[in-house]
Scaffold this active site. Structure first.
Site, mmCIF file in Angstrom:
data_model
loop_
_atom_site.group_PDB
_atom_site.id
_atom_site.type_symbol
_atom_site.label_atom_id
_atom_site.label_comp_id
_atom_site.label_asym_id
_atom_site.label_seq_id
_atom_site.Cartn_x
_atom_site.Cartn_y
_atom_site.Cartn_z
ATOM 1 N N CYS A 406 93.714 27.796 0.405
ATOM 2 C CA CYS A 406 95.059 28.228 0.036
ATOM 3 C C CYS A 406 96.000 28.334 1.222
ATOM 4 C CB CYS A 406 94.987 29.563 -0.708
ATOM 5 S SG CYS A 406 94.271 30.911 0.255
ATOM 6 N N HIS A 450 94.551 35.462 -1.151
ATOM 7 C CA HIS A 450 95.204 34.202 -1.509
ATOM 8 C C HIS A 450 96.580 34.138 -0.863
ATOM 9 C CE1 HIS A 450 95.433 30.575 -3.876
ATOM 10 N NE2 HIS A 450 96.578 30.943 -4.456
ATOM 11 N N ASP A 466 102.430 27.799 -6.672
ATOM 12 C CA ASP A 466 101.124 27.795 -6.007
ATOM 13 C C ASP A 466 100.602 26.369 -5.896
ATOM 14 O OD1 ASP A 466 98.675 28.315 -4.944
ATOM 15 O OD2 ASP A 466 98.021 29.708 -6.491
#
Length: 661
Positions: A406, A450, A466
């Site tokens: 991420c 994250h 995202d």
């Protein structure tokens, strides 16, 4: 009391209490402390056996100097919480070798109580609280054993007395816990270095998130008032990272100290409570856009919630979030400038590609959609084992390795958007969580850490996106374990973690059930603070001011003490000592025959007077007294007092025995 020597049973319980008090501190004590206790305990036993002497002034000064040097070299300082606790434990141990009287032993017991309290600075869990009853009971047993020399042959009697004292204190303890006002701390203690506080820091590089992804430590738990949202919607904001130096993302001063951002409420709110583990950081976790009634929490310019002081113990707080809110639709010029900052040089291929995208897509939203489509279409790989990147880390990731997690994707997309002239920033926090059906709440662990992206559009405000979802949707919808199942890298550094064996149904059920118990402890015991206490008082008694609450607390305390005193000193309460019970029967028997024991009259004087007033039964009276004294004070005992009491009853006149009224 100062001249009275220490009894053998008192010394024995002191040694037991020291072991139980020191045991919880072992993980954060230097090893030489244990060796010092063994030496001091053996020394004190030899002193009791008259085979060693008490230490002189020079020896005691040398011991204190050695302890100070040991603490300094093992902790690097004599100042601070950890060094202070080590010094306290060392003093608690050294006091053992200079015990000469009961007064010295009382000082040692008081030190033991204080040392036991410091254990809560390192562990305030339910098991630690239950364990603390053991050293507390042992210290009370030592206190009882010091006062009663007749316990020398019965070492468990002081323990029974100490246990009874603890049980008698339970009602008052519950009363004080429920209603005694919670006062804020007068000072703040630094968090111990060895306490589990792994978590997000105020800077981010891919290596930081990778380290967190290998930690199974709990970050927080969240309970919702209504249905729990799907995992893909659980984006827990912690902080916003706006500054980029080519390698790391970090916070900006404007976001830390700016005024709260403007936003417009839309949609239905989510209401939930969070029990956060100690992090040593001031920021709290919440879904967008979060608001809390906590007095010492302030919303910041980047929509995060920040506490005035770091979270150094478990914290319970309530949050209301509006996930569909429009965040800063007008835009703060200073915030937008910060969201366009880039290093002066570096990553030329990424900058050129961003310029190309800008020429191709005049609409910023189409440019964002094009980037997301690129991550979804091209052969990017989500992995916890990415290759090392060179000096131009964004270029190396986007065009060479195409392997990362991420932090790589969020950082690269933010860089590209800024290079294309679209304000963007990285948001760090946690995503998803594990549902615990036993308590219907969500567990969020450190491996759920994250990073995602926020970009700003005129009139629409900040929009979350995202890029990781385009590469590994399983990471967002099912969690990290599903996303990296092929490479078996989930918690590979923690082979004993029960989280690695969630496929075993029975083991997973045990783990979740135990976590539910701990959650209840943190929520209703550790989290029982001022606001929750006030709500409970209002629910039971209505609106109360401080004066009425104080008077009620005093009245309830007095009532509890009166009930306890009535239980302890009631004349009808049965005597538990069998010898005293026989003597009380002897007293009642003679009283029915007109011979009552006077106040302060000793057993022997009473028996002699009864023999004179009842001369025909004098032999039976003296025989009973002799049997009572032998059973009470002699180690060898004698005749059975109960048998002699029956003989005395038969020897007394029948008419007097019958007139019991």
């Amino acid at each position: 009391m100062t001249a009275q020597p220490i009894t053998r049973i008192g010394l024995g319980w002191l040694l037991v209490a020291q072991v139980l008090v020191i045991l919880p501190h072992i993980p954060h004590l230097p090893y030489w402390i244990v060796a010092m206790w063994l030496g001091c305990a053996a020394w004190r036993v030899q002193i009791y056996r008259m085979r060693a002497r008490f230490p002189g002034a020079l020896v005691k000064a040398g011991l204190i100097l050695a302890v100070a040097l040991g603490v300094f070299f093992s902790r690097g300082t004599l100042v601070g919480l950890e060094a202070a606790v080590v010094l306290l434990v060392a003093v608690f141990i050294l006091k053992l070798v200079e015990l000469r009287s009961q007064r010295d032993a009382l000082v040692l017991i008081l030190l033991g109580f204080f040392t036991q309290v410091t254990a809560y600075l390192f562990n305030d869990g339910m098991l630690a609280a239950l364990y603390s009853l053991l050293p507390l009971c042992a210290l009370l047993a030592a206190l009882v054993g010091l006062q009663q020399s007749r316990f020398a042959a019965r070492p468990l009697v002081p323990l029974k007395a100490a246990s009874a004292l603890l049980l008698q204190a339970v009602p008052l303890m519950i009363l004080l816990f429920l209603f005694f006002p919670r006062l804020g701390p007068l000072w703040s203690l630094p968090l111990p270095n060895d306490k589990g506080v792994t978590g997000l820091s105020d800077t981010m590089s891919p290596a930081d998130i990778a380290e967190l992804s290998q930690s199974g430590e709990l970050a927080f738990r969240a309970s919702f008032e209504g249905p729990i949202p799907p995992q893909a919607q659980l984006y827990w904001r912690a902080l916003t990272l706006e500054r980029f130096d080519g390698r790391r993302w970090s916070q900006s001063l404007g976001a830390q100290h700016g005024a709260p951002a403007q936003w417009v409420r839309q949609g239905e709110p989510l209401r939930y409570s969070i029990v956060m583990q100690p992090s040593g950081r001031p920021w709290l976790f919440a879904l967008d856009v979060g608001q809390t009634p906590e007095r010492d929490v302030r919303p910041r310019a980047d929509f995060r919630l920040e506490r005035r002081r770091p979270v150094d113990r478990s914290l319970l707080y309530e949050v209301t979030s509006w996930p569909q809110a429009i965040r800063e639709p007008q835009g703060d010029p200073a915030a937008l400038r910060r969201a366009l900052q880039l290093p002066e040089g570096g990553d030329p291929r990424s900058r050129a590609w961003a310029a190309e995208l800008r020429q191709r897509h005049a609409d910023p939203q189409r440019l964002v959609d094009s980037l997301l489509s690129h991550f979804n279409r091209e052969p990017y790989v989500y992995t916890l084992r990415p290759p090392p990147l060179g000096a131009d880390s964004i270029d190396a990731f986007l065009f060479d390795s195409r392997r990362g997690f991420c932090a790589h994707y969020a950082g690269a997309m933010t860089f590209l958007l800024r290079a294309a002239g679209i304000p963007a920033r990285v948001v760090a926090g946690y995503q998803g969580g594990e549902l615990n059906p036993a308590g219907n709440y969500v567990l969020v662990h450190q491996f759920d850490a994250h990073a995602w992206v926020e970009y700003w559009l005129p009139g629409k405000g900040w929009i979350s996106v995202d890029p990781t979802f385009q590469v590994a949707p399983n990471r967002i919808e099912r969690g990290l374990e599903e996303a990296v199942a092929n490479e078996a890298s989930f918690l590979e550094g923690s082979p004993l973690s029960p989280l690695r064996y969630r496929q075993l149904a029975w083991l997973n059920q045990v783990r979740l059930a135990w976590d539910n118990v701990n959650y209840g402890w943190q929520r209703w015991v550790l989290g029982y603070q001022g606001e929750l206490q006030s709500q409970l008082a209002r629910r039971w008694f209505g609106e109360l001011d401080g004066r009425m609450l104080g008077l009620g607390l005093v009245a309830a305390g007095a009532l509890s003490m009166a009930v306890l005193a009535l239980f302890l000193f009631a004349p009808w309460r049965r005597e538990r000592d069998p010898q005293l019970r026989q003597f009380q029967r002897f007293e009642r028997l003679l009283a029915r025959h007109g011979v009552a024991r006077g106040r302060g009259e000793g057993p022997r004087d009473f028996a002699e007077r009864a023999s004179r007033e009842l001369p025909r039964q004098a032999a039976q009276i003296r025989a009973f007294l002799a049997a009572f004294e032998a059973s009470r004070y002699s180690a060898h005992g004698g005749a059975d007092p109960a048998t002699l009491l029956r003989e005395l009853r038969r020897a007394l006149p029948w008419r007097l025995r019958a007139s019991r009224g």
